[in-house]
Design a protein around this motif. Sequence first.
Motif, short mmCIF file in Angstrom:
data_model
loop_
_atom_site.label_atom_id
_atom_site.label_comp_id
_atom_site.label_asym_id
_atom_site.label_seq_id
_atom_site.Cartn_x
_atom_site.Cartn_y
_atom_site.Cartn_z
N THR A 79 54.99 -8.20 45.43
CA THR A 79 56.02 -8.87 46.22
C THR A 79 57.28 -8.03 46.38
O THR A 79 58.07 -8.27 47.29
CB THR A 79 56.41 -10.22 45.59
N LYS A 136 55.39 -8.24 40.93
CA LYS A 136 55.02 -9.49 41.59
C LYS A 136 55.79 -10.61 40.92
O LYS A 136 55.82 -10.71 39.69
CB LYS A 136 53.52 -9.73 41.47
N GLU A 153 57.03 -8.94 50.07
CA GLU A 153 56.13 -10.11 50.07
C GLU A 153 55.67 -10.52 51.46
O GLU A 153 54.66 -11.20 51.59
CB GLU A 153 56.78 -11.31 49.35
#
Length: 121
Positions: A64, A17, A57
């Motif tokens: 993401t 992420k 994402e």
Amino acid sequence: MPVEETAPPVTAFMLIKTLPEWLAMTPHERMDAFATQVVPAIRARTTGVRSRFYDTEFYSTRVTDVWVWEADDHAAYQLLIDALRETPFWDRYFEVVDLLVGSENGYARTYGFDPLATITT
């Protein structure tokens, strides 16, 4: 002469992420940081690794990106992770949410079966 079977490569699905420091950079700055800070560290510490990078994402808020790594063996994979941890990639630019590590068709190899889950249509 019998063909010697080699160990299957190690495959790692690195669920990551993006973090605010990465997002604060322009796209050009991001590519430069990756090319100058992350890639050279990997190349300096290990050989026998390959990767593919997937953006997620637009479908997930928890992860993401997914970075898929294939390493020739466990030693190469361990050196890869050690190298990444020594760069801003790890916990500055990205949070490593999870690591899913496995061996393709390991069950079939263990029991001497042909892979059943490998489908091509």
